[in-house]
Design a protein around this motif. Structure first.
Motif, PDB file in Angstrom:
ATOM      1  N   ASP A  36       0.852  -1.181   0.000  1.00 55.68           N
ATOM      2  CA  ASP A  36       0.000   0.000   0.000  1.00 55.68           C
ATOM      3  C   ASP A  36       0.890   1.235   0.000  1.00 55.68           C
ATOM      4  N   LEU A  37       0.302   2.408   0.176  1.00 56.40           N
ATOM      5  CA  LEU A  37       1.087   3.633   0.204  1.00 56.40           C
ATOM      6  C   LEU A  37       2.139   3.613   1.306  1.00 56.40           C
ATOM      7  N   GLU A  38       1.867   2.871   2.365  1.00 59.35           N
ATOM      8  CA  GLU A  38       2.768   2.869   3.515  1.00 59.35           C
ATOM      9  C   GLU A  38       3.897   1.850   3.396  1.00 59.35           C
ATOM     10  N   GLY A  39       3.996   1.156   2.278  1.00 55.05           N
ATOM     11  CA  GLY A  39       5.077   0.214   2.064  1.00 55.05           C
ATOM     12  C   GLY A  39       4.741  -1.228   2.367  1.00 55.05           C
ATOM     13  N   GLY A  40       3.479  -1.486   2.742  1.00 51.45           N
ATOM     14  CA  GLY A  40       3.052  -2.859   2.957  1.00 51.45           C
ATOM     15  C   GLY A  40       3.480  -3.420   4.297  1.00 51.45           C
ATOM     16  N   LYS A  41       3.372  -4.740   4.417  1.00 57.64           N
ATOM     17  CA  LYS A  41       3.694  -5.457   5.651  1.00 57.64           C
ATOM     18  C   LYS A  41       4.950  -6.297   5.415  1.00 57.64           C
ATOM     19  N   PRO A  42       6.047  -6.010   6.126  1.00 60.13           N
ATOM     20  CA  PRO A  42       7.248  -6.820   5.929  1.00 60.13           C
ATOM     21  C   PRO A  42       6.996  -8.294   6.227  1.00 60.13           C
ATOM     22  N   THR A  43       7.761  -9.151   5.596  1.00 62.53           N
ATOM     23  CA  THR A  43       7.668 -10.582   5.877  1.00 62.53           C
ATOM     24  C   THR A  43       8.663 -10.954   6.963  1.00 62.53           C
ATOM     25  N   ALA A  44       8.384 -12.042   7.651  1.00 63.77           N
ATOM     26  CA  ALA A  44       9.275 -12.481   8.723  1.00 63.77           C
ATOM     27  C   ALA A  44      10.670 -12.790   8.186  1.00 63.77           C
ATOM     28  N   MET A  45      10.741 -13.454   7.026  1.00 66.18           N
ATOM     29  CA  MET A  45      12.048 -13.798   6.481  1.00 66.18           C
ATOM     30  C   MET A  45      12.802 -12.557   6.023  1.00 66.18           C
ATOM     31  N   GLY A  46      12.080 -11.583   5.446  1.00 60.67           N
ATOM     32  CA  GLY A  46      12.726 -10.339   5.053  1.00 60.67           C
ATOM     33  C   GLY A  46      13.350  -9.634   6.243  1.00 60.67           C
ATOM     34  N   VAL A  47      12.591  -9.507   7.325  1.00 60.55           N
ATOM     35  CA  VAL A  47      13.096  -8.867   8.538  1.00 60.55           C
ATOM     36  C   VAL A  47      14.249  -9.678   9.125  1.00 60.55           C
ATOM     37  N   HIS A  48      14.096 -10.990   9.136  1.00 54.94           N
ATOM     38  CA  HIS A  48      15.122 -11.863   9.718  1.00 54.94           C
ATOM     39  C   HIS A  48      16.459 -11.706   9.000  1.00 54.94           C
ATOM     40  N   LEU A  49      16.456 -11.804   7.680  1.00 52.41           N
ATOM     41  CA  LEU A  49      17.711 -11.748   6.928  1.00 52.41           C
ATOM     42  C   LEU A  49      18.394 -10.398   7.076  1.00 52.41           C
ATOM     43  N   VAL A  50      17.617  -9.325   6.972  1.00 52.60           N
ATOM     44  CA  VAL A  50      18.199  -7.984   7.088  1.00 52.60           C
ATOM     45  C   VAL A  50      18.760  -7.780   8.498  1.00 52.60           C
ATOM     46  N   SER A  51      18.028  -8.185   9.512  1.00 47.57           N
ATOM     47  CA  SER A  51      18.469  -7.995  10.893  1.00 47.57           C
ATOM     48  C   SER A  51      19.737  -8.794  11.195  1.00 47.57           C
ATOM     49  N   GLU A  52      19.813 -10.015  10.707  1.00 48.77           N
ATOM     50  CA  GLU A  52      21.005 -10.833  10.944  1.00 48.77           C
ATOM     51  C   GLU A  52      22.224 -10.231  10.248  1.00 48.77           C
ATOM     52  N   ALA A  53      22.046  -9.739   9.035  1.00 46.07           N
ATOM     53  CA  ALA A  53      23.154  -9.095   8.321  1.00 46.07           C
ATOM     54  C   ALA A  53      23.635  -7.869   9.085  1.00 46.07           C
ATOM     55  N   GLU A  54      22.692  -7.118   9.652  1.00 46.26           N
ATOM     56  CA  GLU A  54      23.060  -5.913  10.399  1.00 46.26           C
ATOM     57  C   GLU A  54      23.773  -6.260  11.698  1.00 46.26           C
ATOM     58  N   ARG A  55      23.378  -7.341  12.350  1.00 46.56           N
ATOM     59  CA  ARG A  55      24.073  -7.746  13.576  1.00 46.56           C
ATOM     60  C   ARG A  55      25.569  -7.917  13.318  1.00 46.56           C
ATOM     61  N   MET A  56      25.896  -8.551  12.208  1.00 40.88           N
ATOM     62  CA  MET A  56      27.304  -8.772  11.900  1.00 40.88           C
ATOM     63  C   MET A  56      28.002  -7.472  11.507  1.00 40.88           C
ATOM     64  N   ALA A  57      27.296  -6.592  10.801  1.00 46.00           N
ATOM     65  CA  ALA A  57      27.881  -5.302  10.444  1.00 46.00           C
ATOM     66  C   ALA A  57      28.173  -4.474  11.696  1.00 46.00           C
TER      67      ALA A  57
END
Length: 666
Positions: free
Chosen positions: A373-394
């Motif tokens: 939607d205009l607000e960018g929709g609802k993130p998926t669990a896997m999308g959030v998981h992968l991005v968050s794990e990558a950031e933890r290492m960064a």
């Protein structure tokens, strides 16, 4: 300018439809883009769109985004703004207006940045100003070169490693009333000198003309916005300690100035007038510099008489400050894009590049948000998981290795250490598709052993600007925490940037901390102004693709990464990628999921939201606390005929707007 001011006085006598027609004609006469028959659109310059047409920012008309209203955690319904040649996004409508007027009159992106900063220091003093610092990433369209301008504050020459820990080494008493609210937190401001350097190299208009909008607004006044009102009220007790703040920000009854009150700042106008005639030197020498030094040396709370620990900044520290040009951190992403960010002393560019370098080892497209939607929709669990794990290492590598490289070198050349593709691929292999790692261990490079000193960062604002010649500025600017150090002089707030250093020079077991305080050193930052290009066949930057950035302290890295993934991997437009739920993680077990967003159910600590439950089932400790980002994004697009266009998005979590030579349907 005269035409626009007269328009601001007329509208009460016209319908909005009639006004829109007048505005369109007037903007063409004033230099706005002309009617484009092929697209059946009309272009207006520096106008904000409304349901009935357009409105001049600052006019007070219905739909004027600068009309004061209560601060909101999230404003729904913001749509992408489409433009032709130039565009500016800031966190305040009056600042966007100042920058857009510069662009409309033929000014460069750097010119506009100067005007924007002078206005932001007045209308958003809680976030940035001439008493703080900034990082600018600049793309020169003629030379195809990206330059990083470093205006980070510096520690005074007389500062010791224990400057923030102890009043003196003998008594080992902590600074009073706290490190932040003492004179010890105030670094030598760098924003003005950095803007001066960039303007001398890329400015098209006289410096004095770019300062004038700030002078005019400080002299004539503006109505206080919700965010400024809330910031003043929240810092009431701390601001009462300072004589200048007490005189400027408080009413006779002892209350702080509030929403909708007309606010004038003659002292700021006087300071800017000195800078307009004397250039940046008028800030770093003479009366203005002496006022800064004197305020840092203040030793008593003006209201209670309680002691304040003074700092040791001298006139020589101000006069000797140097802005620096540095090489941008540029890396390829999926062989399709080149992402350029800020080098140290900011950790933002490296951390974003590391996170994206890990993520390119995963196919993120199947994990794009649902219910778009205009607000960018609802993130998926896997999308959030992968991005968050990558950031933890960064973040783990950032915390251990990154600081001011003029004092503490990185563990080696970036392309063979922190940003090496094989290294990032090995880091990606550590990510489980079903279980969060919780916290990550930093990578090891040779025999380098460093300690980690955790530092809380806050505050800040961001601007993204594209001028008529295709030059781009992505600039993040700050006084650190809200209202900085609470010290004020000559109409502007002084930063508390030195609290971004680790207060202790070593860990408990004696390991050196990269971000320890040293005389003349610049504290590590997370600011991440970012510019993205299409990659050429040999992996070099090609055509400009997008620019973005955000305030938000240490979470800036998360806000910028989610915006890049939203645009580059999930195909969101500039506003949707900016609106998208803020999610991510630093190197802790907690994963952030911005509960201010309408697509997240934050009730009952998130227990009623399926996304939160899915993440918790994967081992994430999920926080649904509100995330106060301030993302500003511009993306290069094309119309049906393949002609280049610009699209912009301003974060609905703040008060900002996108302005430019924008298109609207006839």
């Amino acid at each position: 300018m005269k035409n626009e001011r007269s328009l601001g006085a007329v509208p009460a006598r016209y319908s909005m439809a009639a006004l829109a027609a007048i505005v369109a004609l007037t903007m063409t006469a004033c230099g706005g883009s002309s009617h484009n028959d092929k697209e059946d659109l009309v272009s207006t310059a520096c106008e904000a769109g409304t349901s009935d047409g357009s409105v001049v920012v600052g006019s007070g008309l219905p739909g004027d985004p600068s009309f004061p209203e209560l601060a909101s955690g999230y404003r729904t319904g913001k749509k992408v703004v489409e433009g032709h040649q130039y565009m500016v996004v800031t966190a305040n409508p009056l600042a966007s207006k100042a920058g857009c007027e510069v662009l409309k009159s033929g000014g460069s992106a750097v010119d506009a940045a100067v005007a924007v900063q002078m206005v932001l220091g007045l209308v958003e003093p809680q976030s940035s100003g001439i008493g703080g610092g900034a990082f600018m990433l600049y793309y020169d369209a003629a030379t195809k070169k990206v330059t990083a301008y470093d205006g980070r504050e510096t520690a005074p020459a007389a500062a010791t490693p224990d400057y923030l820990r102890y009043i003196d080494s003998g008594t080992q008493t902590t600074p009073l009333p706290s490190a932040r609210a003492s004179g010890r937190s105030i670094g030598t401001p760098g924003a003005v000198r950095m803007l001066d350097l960039a303007h001398k190299e890329h400015g098209a208009k006289p410096w004095k003309d770019l300062i004038q909008p700030g002078i005019d607004l400080a002299t004539n006044g503006f109505k206080i916005s919700g965010r400024m009102s809330d910031a003043l009220a929240g810092a009431k007790t701390a601001l009462q300690a300072d004589a200048d703040a007490l005189a400027l920000y408080f009413n006779a009854d002892g209350s702080t100035k509030g929403l909708g009150e007309t606010f004038k700042n003659p002292a700021y106008a006087a300071t800017l007038t000195k800078m307009a005639t004397g250039g940046a030197d008028a800030f770093y020498t003479g009366a203005v510099a002496q006022g800064i030094v004197d305020k840092i040396a203040v030793a008593q709370n003006v209201t209670t008489g309680a002691p304040i620990t003074p700092g040791v900044t001298t006139m020589s520290d101000l006069a000797g400050y140097q802005a620096k040009k540095r090489d941008a951190v540029c890396t390829t992403y999926r062989a399709k894009y080149v992402i350029c960010g800020m080098p140290p002393p900011s950790s933002g560019g490296i951390a974003v590049a590391q996170a994206m370098g890990v993520l390119e080892n995963f196919d993120l497209a199947p994990h794009k948000p649902t219910a778009l939607d205009l607000e960018g929709g609802k993130p998926t669990a896997m999308g959030v998981h992968l991005v968050s794990e990558a950031e933890r290492m960064a973040y783990s590598d950032r915390d251990m290795y990154v600081a001011d490289t003029d004092f503490t070198p990185l563990p080696g050349p970036l392309n063979s250490t922190l940003l090496d593709k094989s290294y990032l691929k090995s880091r990606a292999a550590l990510i489980s598709p079903t279980q969060s790692m919780g916290t990550a261990t930093a990578g090891q490079f040779g025999n380098t052993r460093m300690g980690v000193g955790k530092v809380a960062e806050a505050g800040t604002t961001h601007m993204t600007i594209v001028d008529g010649k295709g030059n781009v500025v992505s600039m993040t600017t700050t006084v650190e925490a809200g209202m900085g150090s609470y010290h004020m002089t000559q109409g502007f707030i002084l930063n508390n940037q030195l609290t971004d250093f680790s207060a202790a020079p070593t860990t408990a077991d004696g390991l050196p901390i990269a971000n320890k305080l040293e005389a003349g050193k610049r504290p590590r930052s997370s600011m991440a102004p970012t510019i993205v290009f299409d990659a050429t066949a040999d992996g070099q930057p090609g055509a400009f693709k997008m620019a973005t950035g955000s305030p938000g302290g240490a979470t800036i890295i998360q806000f910028v990464t989610k915006t890049l993934v939203g645009a580059l991997d999930w195909g969101l437009d500039a506003q949707q990628a900016t609106n998208l739920v803020n999610f991510g993680a630093s190197n802790s077990r907690t994963t952030n999921l911005g509960g201010e967003h309408p697509n997240i159910n934050a009730t009952n600590s998130g227990d009623n939201d399926p996304l939160v439950l899915a993440l918790r089932a994967m081992g994430h400790t999920v926080s649904v606390n509100a995330q106060s980002s301030g993302v500003g994004t511009v993306i290069r697009t094309a119309n049906a005929a393949g002609e280049a266009r610009l699209s912009g998005g301003a974060d609905p979590r703040r008060e900002g707007v996108v302005l430019g030579d924008t298109y609207k349907a006839k």
